[in-house]
Structures are given as structure tokens and as C-alpha cells.
Design a protein around this motif. Sequence first.
Motif, PDB file in Angstrom:
ATOM      1  N   PRO A 122       0.810  -1.233   0.000  1.00  0.00           N
ATOM      2  CA  PRO A 122       0.000   0.000   0.000  1.00  0.00           C
ATOM      3  C   PRO A 122       0.839   1.277   0.000  1.00  0.00           C
ATOM      4  O   PRO A 122       0.511   2.226  -0.700  1.00  0.00           O
ATOM      5  CB  PRO A 122      -0.830  -0.114   1.276  1.00  0.00           C
ATOM      6  CG  PRO A 122      -0.137  -1.117   2.127  1.00  0.00           C
ATOM      7  CD  PRO A 122       0.588  -2.038   1.215  1.00  0.00           C
ATOM      8  N   ILE A 123       1.942   1.287   0.762  1.00  0.00           N
ATOM      9  CA  ILE A 123       2.732   2.525   0.839  1.00  0.00           C
ATOM     10  C   ILE A 123       3.379   2.792  -0.518  1.00  0.00           C
ATOM     11  O   ILE A 123       3.351   3.914  -1.028  1.00  0.00           O
ATOM     12  CB  ILE A 123       3.829   2.430   1.922  1.00  0.00           C
ATOM     13  CG1 ILE A 123       3.234   1.892   3.222  1.00  0.00           C
ATOM     14  CG2 ILE A 123       4.468   3.789   2.135  1.00  0.00           C
ATOM     15  CD1 ILE A 123       4.265   1.639   4.303  1.00  0.00           C
ATOM     16  N   ILE A 344       7.408  -7.635   1.141  1.00  0.00           N
ATOM     17  CA  ILE A 344       8.831  -7.394   1.402  1.00  0.00           C
ATOM     18  C   ILE A 344       9.274  -6.092   0.731  1.00  0.00           C
ATOM     19  O   ILE A 344       9.937  -5.244   1.342  1.00  0.00           O
ATOM     20  CB  ILE A 344       9.689  -8.575   0.895  1.00  0.00           C
ATOM     21  CG1 ILE A 344       9.425  -9.806   1.750  1.00  0.00           C
ATOM     22  CG2 ILE A 344      11.168  -8.209   0.922  1.00  0.00           C
ATOM     23  CD1 ILE A 344      10.131 -11.057   1.265  1.00  0.00           C
ATOM     24  N   ILE A 345       8.874  -5.919  -0.535  1.00  0.00           N
ATOM     25  CA  ILE A 345       9.246  -4.689  -1.244  1.00  0.00           C
ATOM     26  C   ILE A 345       8.750  -3.477  -0.474  1.00  0.00           C
ATOM     27  O   ILE A 345       9.480  -2.520  -0.227  1.00  0.00           O
ATOM     28  CB  ILE A 345       8.670  -4.679  -2.679  1.00  0.00           C
ATOM     29  CG1 ILE A 345       9.292  -5.789  -3.521  1.00  0.00           C
ATOM     30  CG2 ILE A 345       8.909  -3.320  -3.345  1.00  0.00           C
ATOM     31  CD1 ILE A 345       8.682  -5.926  -4.898  1.00  0.00           C
ATOM     32  N   ASP A 346       7.500  -3.542  -0.058  1.00  0.00           N
ATOM     33  CA  ASP A 346       6.901  -2.402   0.631  1.00  0.00           C
ATOM     34  C   ASP A 346       7.668  -2.062   1.902  1.00  0.00           C
ATOM     35  O   ASP A 346       7.900  -0.900   2.216  1.00  0.00           O
ATOM     36  CB  ASP A 346       5.434  -2.730   0.971  1.00  0.00           C
ATOM     37  CG  ASP A 346       4.569  -1.481   0.942  1.00  0.00           C
ATOM     38  OD1 ASP A 346       4.832  -0.620   0.084  1.00  0.00           O
ATOM     39  OD2 ASP A 346       3.657  -1.369   1.776  1.00  0.00           O
ATOM     40  N   TYR A 347       8.058  -3.101   2.607  1.00  0.00           N
ATOM     41  CA  TYR A 347       8.760  -2.921   3.880  1.00  0.00           C
ATOM     42  C   TYR A 347      10.177  -2.385   3.638  1.00  0.00           C
ATOM     43  O   TYR A 347      10.588  -1.383   4.226  1.00  0.00           O
ATOM     44  CB  TYR A 347       8.786  -4.273   4.596  1.00  0.00           C
ATOM     45  CG  TYR A 347       9.435  -4.273   5.956  1.00  0.00           C
ATOM     46  CD1 TYR A 347       9.307  -3.187   6.815  1.00  0.00           C
ATOM     47  CD2 TYR A 347      10.165  -5.377   6.386  1.00  0.00           C
ATOM     48  CE1 TYR A 347       9.910  -3.209   8.069  1.00  0.00           C
ATOM     49  CE2 TYR A 347      10.764  -5.413   7.631  1.00  0.00           C
ATOM     50  CZ  TYR A 347      10.640  -4.321   8.458  1.00  0.00           C
ATOM     51  OH  TYR A 347      11.224  -4.344   9.696  1.00  0.00           O
ATOM     52  N   MET A 354      15.161   0.046   7.390  1.00  0.00           N
ATOM     53  CA  MET A 354      15.383  -1.081   6.488  1.00  0.00           C
ATOM     54  C   MET A 354      16.001  -0.621   5.179  1.00  0.00           C
ATOM     55  O   MET A 354      16.879  -1.262   4.623  1.00  0.00           O
ATOM     56  CB  MET A 354      14.056  -1.797   6.205  1.00  0.00           C
ATOM     57  CG  MET A 354      13.527  -2.604   7.343  1.00  0.00           C
ATOM     58  SD  MET A 354      14.740  -3.771   7.965  1.00  0.00           S
ATOM     59  CE  MET A 354      14.535  -5.124   6.839  1.00  0.00           C
ATOM     60  N   ASN A 355      15.513   0.516   4.686  1.00  0.00           N
ATOM     61  CA  ASN A 355      16.036   0.997   3.417  1.00  0.00           C
ATOM     62  C   ASN A 355      17.519   1.351   3.528  1.00  0.00           C
ATOM     63  O   ASN A 355      18.304   1.070   2.624  1.00  0.00           O
ATOM     64  CB  ASN A 355      15.232   2.200   2.934  1.00  0.00           C
ATOM     65  CG  ASN A 355      15.481   2.476   1.474  1.00  0.00           C
ATOM     66  OD1 ASN A 355      16.341   3.264   1.131  1.00  0.00           O
ATOM     67  ND2 ASN A 355      14.758   1.778   0.598  1.00  0.00           N
ATOM     68  N   TYR A 356      17.886   1.954   4.657  1.00  0.00           N
ATOM     69  CA  TYR A 356      19.307   2.246   4.868  1.00  0.00           C
ATOM     70  C   TYR A 356      20.120   0.964   4.888  1.00  0.00           C
ATOM     71  O   TYR A 356      21.183   0.870   4.301  1.00  0.00           O
ATOM     72  CB  TYR A 356      19.485   2.980   6.207  1.00  0.00           C
ATOM     73  CG  TYR A 356      19.277   4.466   6.123  1.00  0.00           C
ATOM     74  CD1 TYR A 356      18.497   5.013   5.124  1.00  0.00           C
ATOM     75  CD2 TYR A 356      19.871   5.317   7.040  1.00  0.00           C
ATOM     76  CE1 TYR A 356      18.302   6.381   5.055  1.00  0.00           C
ATOM     77  CE2 TYR A 356      19.690   6.684   6.972  1.00  0.00           C
ATOM     78  CZ  TYR A 356      18.900   7.214   5.986  1.00  0.00           C
ATOM     79  OH  TYR A 356      18.712   8.545   5.897  1.00  0.00           O
TER      80      TYR A 356
END
Lengths: 509, 311
Positions: A122-123, A344-347, A354-356
Amino acid sequence: MKTWMKWLATLMTLVMLCTTLPLAALAEEQPTEVIFYFLGEELEDDKVVLEAINEKLKEKLNCYMTVEYVPFGEVNTTYPLLLASQTRMDAIFSAYFTGYGTLAGKNAFMEMTEDMLKTYAPITWEHTPEEVWDQARVNGKLYMVPQEMIQNIQATVGIRGDLREKYGLPEIADLTSLENYMAAVAENESGIVPLLFGSMYSYLDDLLLFTPNEWAVDGNFSQICMAYDLTEEEPVPFCYLYTDEFRERCEIAYRWNQNGWISKDSLSNTNTNRENMANGKTAVMLDNAGTVNSANEDLKKNGTGEFVEIYDLSGDKSMLRYAATGGGISLPINSQHPELVLQIIDYLRNDKEMNYLVQRGIYGEDAQWYYAGETNEDGTLNENVIAAGARSQLYGGNWICWSAFRNWDYQVIESEQNSIPGYREIFYDMDSRSVNNILQSFTFDSSQYQSELATLQNVNEQYGKPLRLGFVDPATGVDEYIQMMEAAGLQTIIDAYLQQAAAYIEANK
Amino acid sequence: MKALRRFGRNLAFDFKHNKALLVMILPIAVYLIIFHYLPMCGIVIAFKQYNFAQGIFGSPWCGWNNFRFFFMSGKAWQVTRNTLLYNAAFIVVQNVLEIAAAIFLSEIAGRRFKKFTQGAMFLPNFISWVVVGAIAYNLLSYDFGFVNNVLTSLGQEKWSVYTDPQYWPGIFIFLSAWKHVGYGSIVYLAAIMGISQDIYESAALDGANEWQKIRYITLPGLQSTFIILLILAIGNIFRGNFDMFYQLVGNNGLLYNATDVIDTYVFRSLLSSYEFGMSSAIGLYQSVLCLVTLVATNLLIRRISPENALY
């Protein structure tokens, strides 16, 4: 009974027992394995970072990622065969240069419906602009979560700054000063040539033809040479081979080649431009700004030269924003956990921590990265500027970190000490001139023209490439090239292309 | 019909009387069926418009469409001719050199020298074409090559090998021989060892010199080996050695007219289009041509010297 036979019998009994155990009961508690295939080579620290990622994934989604790698050089061979052989995998890196559009047209990927995305990612669905989704649509359907990234792939000019200073030449401001520089190198240096192309020669088209005229080309089907004016709102594509600009561009290349500036080895050299610069073989490289910047690092590390300078000759011309399909994640047709992949992609993409972790690795000076200490205007730490930690070379060489999970908000920039002077200015300046165009999202439906496309591909290699690199006199070469292209069915494709493009604009304006 | 009935009778006879022999052939028969005959079903892909979801057998039929690109290009004849001529040249040159090398090795007296020569000739066989391609580039490259460095230091004009197609047939024939002759000569050497020493001794008694022995004993003794190797080589005469041509020429369009073989042409045209059907179609085209030449050669040999024919 002999001993080895007993062993064998025991082993077989064990195997049979194991396979009949009620695994289903266990599976509910066990985290699910989700298999990703990425491009690149596995580096030493990738495992450590992946472990850290998986710990979080187990907590949040009760699953973990297994990552397999396809070497970058096998993108045209192993990659499609993985899809054709229906290898067990749940997600795969895809991009326009891995044939995303063509493969999607051949049902290699599972469609991502709007419902799926809204429910499981969703994000990402909210956060990603509509024109980015649009670029990833093939015949109206989505098969990829595209990247969100500011990136410039237009040609910049990298030159050996130490040689320029040696001959007391001014900085490169236009083609004339570039030619003067190349002439000086050709005359005085041995063991290094002015301009040696490796596998990537398309940057010459970019420098001499596309950017000066503000044209964009269809990168999915480069063999049909279709371009359009990227500043127009409803552009009409045209085949640029028929233009005077193309002839002029070939004449420049011919002059450079005949003067010995473009190396005669440019057709047989298989290195990248970056490697040729780093090996001290070429005094000029045409490549995107990021690659020129990296070549400077390599050159210093190799000790083959002193330093590289970067110049942008595009003036104030508009340029096309880098394709969103330059890196993303698709679901193979036999994916077993499409929902988990999207979750997983969304997270990983939208959770800052997590992105860092995914993009940069583990924090700390003795780990992969740390903050460079550069501040914003208001004095706060600029978190988008990072410096390389001691182990930075051991993570991030593959595409898991740098592409598919990229997020605009957490964009990474090289720190001052890691950049060539001027690199960052060029980066931001190009970005300020980047525009989108309606045709950027148009994908030519080529299913009826595969024979022509294959033949044209070959004509381009055989007649186009030597002409573009100045080995052939354009006075005869251009006409011969066009003639061979027409014999291979160019006109049929142009007609179909124009029709489809017009229909696309009509439907989407 | 008659032949079929005879075949059936023979088979029944074999089942009854030659069980042991049949059991002995079983493993290889199973192997051939699993790895060579069953995969042949995949040939249907040459007539299908392949898509990933439906796979080889589920994809829709498309008739002869997959062959179209090859023949519409106007290059079909050229690359087929190149493939044929290159392979013919390789067969002739290599067989002559292999026979010469084998005779030379068998006549040499010094053991050490013989071993060394054989080893040195054999070595190139283990060097991959990727490495050979890199070596060739480092020798022949225009701006950085060793040869041109020497030429420039002697005040001579540079030699532009990578832009001039005329040198390439020679380069290919030379390199292919350099790589394969050592290996091929072993087969001939074995055949020479198989010729009875008695014949040579009686020839010596009759006063034959070395040349006469070679001409009248060794060469005729190699005839059947030569013919078998020839038939086997002709069975592949329409298959270009992709490794060699691709590693040495790469994406150098200026050389294609002289260096393009079917395999490199197809590779280049289809590399980024994922048309598995089209590449298989050309594979089929090559196989059919090879089969035809193989059968024709065998027929011809059966006419001329029946005892040497393969079947």
C-alpha cells in the motif's frame, strides 16, 4: 550383508522417513523462504547484511529472503533461460536492459493487479507517482514494481585532467576544445589514445546527436532508430537515420576517426569505457556522470594516471528523466509467494531503517558506511550524503542494494571526498533540466515484427556501428546503411510504430 | 515392407539367441534414448511462437515463420557459404598437417625430443578460445598491439588487422590448425602404430627407402582412418565454431562479410529478442544440411571404396 549395504539401507530408510513426516504441521511455525534473483556478483559482506535483513523480516512478516545472483554479463543468456526453465523463484530483478518489455509480452512475468498492489504494497502504491507506474505498464498491464530514483544517464565527458594541464590547455567547454585536447594527446602521447570505445559506444550518439537536439530515443528497440522531440507535449516519432543531423554526427565521428582520435581498436575492444580509462588506455571517456566519477577512483587506485575531470557539454538542453524501468522487481510466472514479495518490497523500500540497511549496509566507520558529516543549510546533518566505511567495497557491488529497492526520499549521494570536483553540480544541474514525456511510457508491441527486428539488429551491428564510430565515410556509408535497413524491413516497422505511438498518445493524453 | 519384416525377424532371433549381447547394449541404448532421442521432441519449438507461460509444447504453432528472419536478411547465403568454406578449409588443412605430424612423430628416433614435440603440439588444445581471443587482441590490436609496437619502432606503417577483412581467413585457418593439429595427430599416430612392422621390414629388405615406405605403406595404411574422420567432420560442416569466431571477431561489423558464420549471425540477431523458436529453427536448418551432406558423402564413399563407408 556387507557393511556398506547396511549403511545404504539405513540411509534409504531415513530418507523415506523424513519425506513422510507431517511437514505441513511444521510449516506454519517455520518462516517462509522467499527466493529472489538479482543481477551482479555476490560480495563478501552481502551475507552479513542479508542476515540482518532477514532477522527483521522474520519478526515482521515471518519470512526470509534467499538471494541468488545472475552475473551481469549473463543478462542476455542465463537470465531469460531462468525464466524459460521455470526455475523455482519468487521474484526477479528486471529492467528495460534485461528485456522487461519483451519478456512481459511473452508472458514471462505475472501481472501485478492494482488490487494486489493496494493490498500488499500500500505505501509503495501511494508513494509512487502515476507517471512512474505508467512507464512500467506494458500494453496497459503492470509486471514490475519500478524503482524510484534520480539518476542521469546522459553522456558526460571525462578526460585525463593531468594530461590537459601538461599541455596547458583550457578546460573543455565545447566540441572544439575537446578536439584540441584530443589532437594534443594524439600528437604527443604514446601508449594512450585520445578516445577508445569499449562495449558502450552509444554515448557518442548521445553527445553528438540526441542531447544537442533534445531528442529521446526508444531504448527498448534501439535497432529501429526511432526518436522524438522530448520537449513536445504530443511528439511524433521519426526515424533519425533520415535526418541531416545524423549525417553531420557521422561526419564528426569520421573526422575524429581519420585523425586517429577515435582508436582503430574501438570495434574490437570489449572492455567498458570505465575500464579503459582506469587502465590508462584512453584520455577521454564518454559515459554517465556516475561512471566517470567511479573511473576517477579506479584510476587513482590503479596508479595509471593522476586524475579524471568531468565536463557536461549539454548546456541548457532539456533531457529525459531516467527511465523508472531502469531497475525494478518482477514476479516470475511461477512465483509461489507473490503477496510476500510485494510485502517485502513495501517494507524494505519504505521503512527508513530497512532501506538504509538494504541500500547502504551496516552503519559504522568500520562497517560499510557512515554519515559524511556534511550539513544542510540549517546546520543539521545531511543524511543523504554518505561516506564509505572500511568494508564498503565488500557490499553493494550487486543490484540488490542499489536499484530495485531505491526510494526517492532516501537517495544516496557520494560525499565530497569521493567525488570529482563538479560532479555533484552536474548531477543536480542535469536533474533540474530533466523532464518526462508521454512517449516514455509507450511500449511498441513488436510481436508481429520479430523477424524484421532480428534482421535490423544485425544490420545495425554490421553497418551502423562502424559508421557511428567513424570507420566508414558517411558520404557513402549513410546511404548504404539506410539501404540495408530498408531491405530488412525498416519501413514496415516505422509505419507500425507511428500508428501505435499515435494511438497511445490519443488514449493517454 | 519387406525390409521391415526382415528387421522384425532379426530382432526376434536376437532376443532368443543373443540375450547377453542385448543386455550389453542396453545401457548405451537407454542413454541415447534419454539424452539424444527424447530431447529431439523439442524440435517442435522451431515451429512455435514461444511464450514463457505455455512453454515449449503449449505455445501456439507459427508454421515456417521462425525461419523467415534468416532468409529475409539477404545474409543467409553468405553466412552459409562462409560456414561451409571455412569448415572445408579446416578439414583439408588440418588433416594434411595431422597426417604429416603423425608420420613425423612416428619416424623420430629421440624419445625425449618426441615427447617434447608431442606435448608442445598438444598444449594449444587446452587453451580456451576466450584466452586465444585475448592473446590475439594483445598481439594485433592497432594502438596497443605488440606487432604494431614493433612495426612503429622500426619506422614501419601500422598494420590494421581489425579493420581489414582480408587477413581473417588466413588467421582462422592458422589458429584452428594450431589448436587442433596436436590433438588430431594422435589418432593418426595410433593408426600408424597399428600398421604391422613386418611390412616395413620386408620393404626394407626389398631396398625401399624412408620416403618409399611412407608413400607405399604408411599413407595407404591411414586411408580408412582418414575417411572415417572425414565423414565425421563433414557431419558438422554446417556448424560454425562459435567460440572461435565470436571470441576473435566479437562485435566488429567491418569484418563480418569475411568472418560471419551461421552461428555468430544467429547469436547476434537474436541475443536480445528472446526468440527461442527462431534460434532453434536455424539449428534445425543446420542439422538438416549436415544430415544431407553426411548421407551424400557416405553414399559416395560406398560407391568408391565400399569397405571404408561408415554404414
